[in-house]
Scaffold this active site. Structure first.
Site, PDB file in Angstrom:
ATOM      1  CB  SER A 173      97.493 -16.204  -9.717  1.00  0.00           C
ATOM      2  OG  SER A 173      96.781 -16.094  -8.499  1.00  0.00           O
ATOM      3  CE  LYS A 174     103.617 -20.794 -12.504  1.00  0.00           C
ATOM      4  NZ  LYS A 174     104.712 -20.745 -12.719  1.00  0.00           N
TER       5      LYS A 174
END
Ligand code: GLU
Length: 507
Positions: free
Chosen positions: A247-248
């Site tokens: 995930s970012k």
């Protein structure tokens, strides 16, 4: 002997922002499978969800693929250009009895879902419109808002033969009557991707594991259309270090941000190739020709890969340090030129590169031993341009807090000055900065007077020349400075300046 199948492979990103590292991993695998079989690698843009489209995404996807070197043989093709084609094919499925118009309102579907949630049932369409009279639905479709759904068969075991996962079985009763045409007339991913893979003659279809659960719907669509199946292969997910889906928030997932930070593209390729694949024997670094020879789906694992950025940093260091310095120099200058804004140190470096190519290149040759990627290069190069510290030199620092005798230090500074003026011309011809600084080290050892201790000889010299109390390797520093125009004079000036400070000191 059986003839090698030429694989037509593809990546099919949606244009929803910055290209993701997962896309690039898939692109690499697809690219090498196409290359090694003499086939083609195709780029398709899946832009049927127009609300999610982000402007400029296609250019960014192309920039990412170009940077790493997986340039598509065909494409980009955009699904939105073929909108009518999908609708025609969906209607064909209705005619054959494999799909139907659905007129249920979103309110009804929301209510249905809420009830199912209350009863702890999985959310599913209840097939209300599946039983409508065909002629009547056809008529209603001309005036009423609708979607088109595919029919899933009852009580069937749908079997996927996957080149990575092996045999995967699905119970058709657990699978929804998937929408294949939305109310805006655009196809959903499921229909569009199957139709395109067929029309583009994709015979080896690789995609990430997150799509595995969609496979039975796709297998059914192939069957309904009567088309040959491609080989399916589902690639392992990439996870954060804590084993949650990448995930970012926990990782930089944008390929272009690694390009912007100045990572070595082959290090990025190496890092991503190993997110799921492992060759029989490993080597330190790989070329594209190596992957083309070595890559095989047989050695792609079933379990998820972990994205460990420290490994990427380490690899970037390896690749930059095994490259020819001329190539690193050229790449660094291109990177500096591409940057929207350069730091003060970067501007000084660009100026030096323009005025004295060999000094700038020598500096970079030292810097690359100390840093992993270009953003770090700029920070490391700062030590070479650090003039401020020279103005702040003090006797305390030069004499290491009184540990070194002042008279000895003054003598050392003068002797070093003389020695520097006598350095052999041939030293300047040595190409490698590392060797040059080793030779300088050797030379200083030879000319060191017996009556001075190494500390008295070297410490004040290092502080005088570099302005740094600790850590800076003086020989590396000198190996760059002596190549600069007026570099010798500058070093002599610094030694004189330090000696003057000590002479003015009244203790
Ligand atoms: N559009 C899908 C995505 O962006 C492609 C999945 C596939 O490769 O079929 O993930």
């Amino acid at each position: 002997m059986s003839e090698q199948i030429k694989y037509r492979t593809r990546v099919a990103p949606s244009p929803t922002g910055d290209p993701h590292v997962g896309l690039l991993r898939n692109a690499l695998y697809n690219y090498f499978l196409a290359r090694q079989s003499g086939g083609q690698f195709i780029l398709r843009i899946e832009d049927t969800d127009q609300a999610r489209e982000v402007e400029g995404s296609i250019d960014r996807i192309l920039a990412a693929l170009n940077w790493i070197g997986t340039v598509p043989d065909e494409g980009p093709f955009k699904q939105s250009d073929y909108k009518d084609e999908y609708l025609k094919l969906a209607k064909e499925l209705i005619n054959k009895g494999h799909a139907y118009y659905c007129f249920c309102s979103s309110e009804r579907l929301d209510q249905l879902r809420a009830e199912q949630a209350k009863n702890h049932q999985a959310p599913r369409y209840d097939r209300k419109c599946r039983e409508l009279d065909k002629a009547e639905s056809e008529k209603r479709s001309l005036t009423e808002p609708h979607v088109i759904r595919m029919k899933m068969p009852d009580d069937e075991e749908i079997v996927l033969r996957d080149a990575v996962k092996g045999e995967v079985k699905f119970n058709s009763n657990e699978i929804d009557d998937q929408v294949i045409i939305k109310s805006d007339g655009f196809p959903t991913y499921h229909l569009a991707s199957v139709v395109d893979d067929h029309l583009m003659k994709i015979n080896l279809m690789l995609r990430s594991d997150e799509w595995l659960s969609s496979s039975p719907k796709h297998l059914m669509l192939y069957r309904y259309f009567g088309w040959d199946l491609p080989t399916f292969a589902h690639l392992p997910l990439i996870l954060n270090l804590d084993r949650t889906k990448i995930s970012k928030r926990k990782n930089d997932t944008s390929v272009l941000s690694y390009k912007a930070k100045g990572y070595h593209p082959l290090a990025m390729a190496h890092f991503l190739m190993f997110c799921g694949w492992n060759p029989e024997k490993t080597q330190d670094t790989y070329s594209f020709a190596d992957y083309e020879k070595l890559f095989s789906l047989d050695r792609v694992g079933k379990s998820p890969a972990v994205f460990d950025i420290k490994k990427l940093d380490w690899l970037s260091h390896q690749y930059f340090n095994q490259d020819k310095i001329d190539d690193v120099f050229a790449a660094y200058l291109v990177w500096l030129g591409d940057k929207a804004e350069n730091t003060e140190v970067e501007e000084l470096f660009i100026k030096l590169a323009r005025e004295n190519h060999s000094a700038a290149q020598a500096m970079l040759d030292i810097v690359r031993m100390r840093a992993d990627y270009f953003t770090q290069y700029s920070a490391t190069a700062a030590t070479f341009f650090n003039q401020d510290k020279l103005g702040q030199l003090s006797a305390v620092d030069l004499l290491q807090d009184g540990k070194i005798d002042k008279v000895e230090a003054i003598k050392a500074l003068e002797l070093v000055k003389q020695s520097i003026s006598k350095i052999e011309k041939s030293w300047y011809d040595e190409k490698s900065a590392e060797k040059r600084s080793k030779q300088l080290n050797e030379y200083f050892r030879q000319v060191q007077p017996a009556e001075l201790s190494p500390a008295a000889y070297l410490h004040p010299t290092r502080v005088a020349i570099t302005g740094e109390k600790q850590s800076m390797n003086m020989f590396e520093y000198l190996s760059v400075y002596l190549l600069m125009d007026k570099g010798v004079a500058e070093i002599e000036h610094r030694l004189d300046h330090a000696a003057a400070i000590l002479k003015n000191e009244n203790n």
